[in-house]
Design a protein around this motif. Structure first.
Motif, short mmCIF file in Angstrom:
data_model
loop_
_atom_site.label_atom_id
_atom_site.label_comp_id
_atom_site.label_asym_id
_atom_site.label_seq_id
_atom_site.Cartn_x
_atom_site.Cartn_y
_atom_site.Cartn_z
N LEU B 328 0.85 -1.18 0.00
CA LEU B 328 0.00 0.00 0.00
C LEU B 328 0.89 1.24 0.00
O LEU B 328 1.95 1.25 0.60
N GLU B 329 0.44 2.24 -0.69
CA GLU B 329 1.24 3.47 -0.78
C GLU B 329 0.32 4.68 -0.72
O GLU B 329 -0.83 4.61 -1.12
N THR B 330 0.88 5.80 -0.26
CA THR B 330 0.16 7.07 -0.31
C THR B 330 0.83 7.92 -1.39
O THR B 330 2.04 7.85 -1.57
N TYR B 331 0.04 8.70 -2.12
CA TYR B 331 0.64 9.58 -3.12
C TYR B 331 1.48 10.63 -2.43
O TYR B 331 1.10 11.16 -1.39
N THR B 332 2.63 10.94 -3.04
CA THR B 332 3.40 12.08 -2.56
C THR B 332 3.42 13.14 -3.65
O THR B 332 3.19 12.85 -4.82
N TYR B 333 3.70 14.37 -3.23
CA TYR B 333 3.79 15.45 -4.21
C TYR B 333 5.09 15.30 -5.00
O TYR B 333 6.15 15.10 -4.42
N LEU B 334 4.99 15.35 -6.33
CA LEU B 334 6.13 15.00 -7.16
C LEU B 334 6.96 16.21 -7.59
O LEU B 334 8.03 16.05 -8.16
N GLY B 335 6.44 17.39 -7.37
CA GLY B 335 7.13 18.58 -7.87
C GLY B 335 6.59 18.95 -9.24
O GLY B 335 6.04 18.12 -9.95
N GLU B 336 6.77 20.22 -9.59
CA GLU B 336 6.12 20.74 -10.79
C GLU B 336 6.56 20.03 -12.08
O GLU B 336 5.73 19.67 -12.91
N ASP B 337 7.87 19.82 -12.22
CA ASP B 337 8.37 19.21 -13.46
C ASP B 337 7.85 17.79 -13.64
O ASP B 337 7.46 17.39 -14.73
N ASN B 338 7.85 17.05 -12.52
CA ASN B 338 7.38 15.67 -12.62
C ASN B 338 5.87 15.61 -12.83
O ASN B 338 5.37 14.73 -13.54
N ASP B 339 5.15 16.55 -12.23
CA ASP B 339 3.72 16.65 -12.50
C ASP B 339 3.49 16.78 -14.00
O ASP B 339 2.61 16.15 -14.58
N GLU B 340 4.31 17.63 -14.62
CA GLU B 340 4.17 17.85 -16.05
C GLU B 340 4.44 16.58 -16.83
O GLU B 340 3.74 16.27 -17.79
N MET B 341 5.45 15.83 -16.38
CA MET B 341 5.78 14.57 -17.06
C MET B 341 4.59 13.61 -16.94
O MET B 341 4.18 12.99 -17.93
N TYR B 342 4.01 13.50 -15.76
CA TYR B 342 2.84 12.64 -15.57
C TYR B 342 1.70 13.07 -16.51
O TYR B 342 1.03 12.24 -17.11
N ASN B 343 1.51 14.41 -16.61
CA ASN B 343 0.43 14.90 -17.46
C ASN B 343 0.64 14.54 -18.92
O ASN B 343 -0.32 14.21 -19.63
N GLU B 344 1.89 14.61 -19.37
CA GLU B 344 2.17 14.26 -20.76
C GLU B 344 1.80 12.81 -21.03
O GLU B 344 1.18 12.48 -22.04
N PHE B 345 2.17 11.93 -20.09
CA PHE B 345 1.86 10.51 -20.27
C PHE B 345 0.35 10.28 -20.22
O PHE B 345 -0.20 9.47 -20.98
N TYR B 346 -0.32 11.02 -19.34
CA TYR B 346 -1.78 10.90 -19.22
C TYR B 346 -2.46 11.28 -20.54
O TYR B 346 -3.36 10.60 -21.02
N LYS B 347 -1.97 12.39 -21.12
CA LYS B 347 -2.52 12.85 -22.39
C LYS B 347 -2.30 11.82 -23.48
O LYS B 347 -3.14 11.60 -24.34
N GLU B 348 -1.12 11.18 -23.42
CA GLU B 348 -0.80 10.17 -24.43
C GLU B 348 -1.80 9.01 -24.35
O GLU B 348 -2.23 8.49 -25.38
N ILE B 349 -2.17 8.63 -23.13
CA ILE B 349 -3.11 7.50 -22.98
C ILE B 349 -4.49 7.89 -23.52
O ILE B 349 -5.08 7.18 -24.32
N LEU B 350 -4.98 9.04 -23.07
CA LEU B 350 -6.33 9.43 -23.51
C LEU B 350 -6.39 9.73 -25.00
O LEU B 350 -7.44 9.59 -25.63
N GLY B 351 -5.25 10.15 -25.57
CA GLY B 351 -5.25 10.49 -26.98
C GLY B 351 -4.99 9.29 -27.89
O GLY B 351 -5.11 9.40 -29.11
N ALA B 352 -4.63 8.16 -27.28
CA ALA B 352 -4.28 6.99 -28.10
C ALA B 352 -5.50 6.44 -28.84
O ALA B 352 -6.64 6.70 -28.45
#
Lengths: 273, 354
Positions: B328-352
């Motif tokens: 089990l894990e709790t989410y931690t804050y990743l920092g702005e740059d990593n947030d952006e990286m996560y968002n890019e991957f998220y967009k890639e999934i929804l846009g596939a």
């Protein structure tokens, strides 16, 4: 005659409105679109439309909205002709029936369609009870097109209806007198005279269809990403307002192009409601 | 001249009415609360208003990511907000939160269980800014009538026979978490390679997915529209009340444990009222009313003691013994740059492609 100064005074509420709710927000979008997070000037946000993800989303949005616009046109033109040929009282009731759903919230109507179109939804349950096959349309591009056509059809019917209603019946009669048959009369008299309405109808359907994100989210199950969804996500999920604004500016170019198109064909604003 | 006076009068009334907008408050002022949708029993708000004479202005959000930019832009001056763990950390880092003095909140001090304060230190060291409100897990809900084999893992969501029956979450962290956990990675991974693997898997899974949704999971699962959905534990209890065929499982690869917390914003104008509001919500009887209504696990031990139904008190969904489950894990804050990286991957999934 009102003096110029008095005219200006009368326009004051509108100027206030326009500045507060159109000019200032637009300036903000342009400001965000042309800067990066540090506030430095950049074209990167606009250039990011070339990013394959974004180009793809834009392309799908253009494709789906063109299809919807064409379907709307083919549904709306005959309908507008029928409406015009009705006697006064009857046609206004019918026009009213068309405007009536627009009194209900757009979001609610779209959500209602989600429930109706679901695999276990009202329509499929009905179809199954009478022994017909199910339709699997929800969460597909088909459902998005359906939603666009349903929501934006009135915007196509009304301008065409307006421009058809303005055609002098004597012009049509003259053509028939001179020996033109129904098809030729339609092709050479009615259609060209109604063109301004058609063009503004096309703009009024194409522009909101191109920019929508609600219809694809609700009826497409977020499975198909339109450019509107990308922009919405930049604002709501990613909180990257700069990129969202930059992409919005690209979309604005499309809107301006279609407005120029309207202005050329509809010089007198005939098709406007 | 007369006309000019009229115009002036018009403008003055306009300004006066605009200024009047912000002033409709109760006898003891107001408190502006920004909470998740359907995350409180409206009755408790009324009770608070009646007992204290403070008017509650209540607003709702759907995801942490939607809430954050609104608060940061400061368009509305919210006093009390209910962000999740990693978002609390982000808000602390962006200096958006007001420090809380627990001595001013006797109910919170007395009733919130010790283990929850400890859990909170992961994102709020020293428990300086946040008061736990609800907690829970993310799991898989499936319909045992529609699916023959029990589902036990995230990997089961890649089985082709479930095509068109799966509902995934439409939010960045909750979607990528599934891909990361399936491959045995941390849900807080900062490795681009790991995220690429997760994204590739989620893109591959896309043709099987019926829709990416958030709040709709509940209704679609109750209505048998889908057989499998990723859902928050609190929602799972609610759906089971409505549809007895639904089963909630903790995927064996591990999953997310989260806490949503009350916080007070830095530039609050109603600090006293905000403190009163949070403390009121920590009163055992009030927390119990809210638990019954929203069915999300309460960290309020006073309220837990008030629950009469043994089945709920011992429920593995509402009050799991977390040591029973692995990874089990709790989410931690990743920092702005990593947030952006996560968002890019998220967009890639929804846009596939589907």
């Amino acid at each position: 005659m009102l003096k110029n100064k008095q005219k200006l005074m009368l326009g004051l509420p509108y100027y206030f409105w326009a500045i507060a709710f159109i000019i200032i927000p637009l300036c903000l979008v342009i400001y965000y679109g042309l800067t990066d997070k540090t506030g430095a000037f950049t074209f990167n946000n606009i250039a990011s439309i070339a990013d394959p993800q974004h180009t793809k989303a834009l392309w799908i949005a253009v494709k789906l909205s063109i299809i919807s616009t064409i379907i709307c046109l083919f549904l709306a033109y005959p309908l507008a002709m029928i409406l015009v040929n009705f006697k006064k009282g009857k046609s206004s009731i019918l026009v009213m029936l068309f405007i009536l759903p627009m009194w209900m919230n757009f979001l609610l109507r779209t959500m209602a369609w989600q429930t109706l179109l679901e695999n276990t939804g009202v329509i499929n349950t009905l179809l199954q009870t009478i022994g017909l096959p199910k339709i699997n349309i929800i969460n597909t591009p088909g459902a998005i097109i359906f939603g666009m056509v349903y929501n934006f059809l009135p915007f196509m019917v009304l301008p065409i209806y307006n421009s058809l209603a303005k055609i002098d019946i004597n012009v049509v009669n003259a053509a028939r007198d001179l020996g033109a048959n129904g098809i030729i009369t339609f092709g050479r008299i009615t259609l060209p005279l109604s063109l301004p309405g058609v063009i503004s109808g096309i703009t009024m359907v194409f522009v909101p269809a191109l920019t929508t994100f609600v219809i694809s989210a609700i009826l497409g199950g977020n499975k198909i990403l339109l450019i509107g969804n990308v922009i919405e996500q930049e604002f709501s999920q990613t909180s990257n307002w700069h990129l969202g604004s930059g992409l919005s500016m690209v979309l604005m170019v499309f809107i301006i192009i279609s407005m120029i198109f309207t202005a050329i064909f509809d010089k007198d604003g005939e098709g406007l409601i | 001249m007369k006309k000019r006076i009229l115009t002036l009068a018009f403008i003055v009334t306009m300004i006066a009415s605009l200024a009047g907008c912000g002033n409709k408050s109760g006898e003891n002022g107001q408190v502006i609360v920004y909470n998740w949708g359907e995350y409180i029993d409206p009755e408790t708000i009324e009770m608070f208003e009646k007992e204290t004479g403070i008017k509650v202005v209540y607003d709702e959000f759907e995801t942490n990511e939607i809430m954050y930019p609104k608060v940061k832009a400061g368009a509305v001056k919210y006093d009390v907000i209910c962000p999740s763990d990693y978002m609390v950390a982000k808000m602390i880092e962006s200096d958006l939160l007001h420090e809380i003095n627990l001595d001013e909140m006797p109910n919170a001090k007395a009733n919130i269980g010790k283990q929850y304060w400890e859990m909170s230190t992961q994102f709020d060291p020293g428990n300086k800014y946040s008061i736990p409100y609800c907690w829970g897990t993310v799991g898989i809900l499936y319909n045992k009538e529609m699916i023959s084999e029990p589902i036990t893992s995230w990997a089961d969501l890649w089985k082709p026979e479930y095509s068109g029956q799966i509902l995934m979450q439409a939010s960045v962290r909750d979607l990528l978490m599934v891909g990361l956990k399936k491959n045995g990675y941390s849900m807080n991974s900062l490795s681009e390679d790991e995220l690429k693997v997760a994204t590739k898997d989620l893109v591959e899974q896309k043709p099987l997915v019926q829709a990416y949704v958030i709040d709709e999971v509940r209704d679609k699962m109750i209505g048998n529209e889908a057989a499998i959905g990723i859902i928050y534990s609190g929602e799972a209890i609610y759906t089971q009340r409505e549809n007895e065929n639904l089963v909630y499982v903790y995927p064996e690869e591990g999953t997310n444990v989260w806490i949503d917390n009350w916080v007070i914003t830095k530039n609050t104008e109603n600090y006293e009222n905000a403190v009163k509001f949070i403390d009121f919500m920590c009163r055992p009887d009030i927390a119990k009313i809210n638990f019954d209504f929203i069915t999300y696990s309460t960290p309020n031990e006073g309220a837990q003691a008030l629950i009469e139904d043994d089945e709920i008190r011992n429920s593995y969904i509402a009050f799991p013994n977390l040591s029973d489950y692995k990874n089990l894990e709790t989410y931690t804050y990743l920092g702005e740059d990593n947030d952006e990286m996560y968002n890019e991957f998220y967009k890639e999934i929804l846009g596939a492609d589907n």
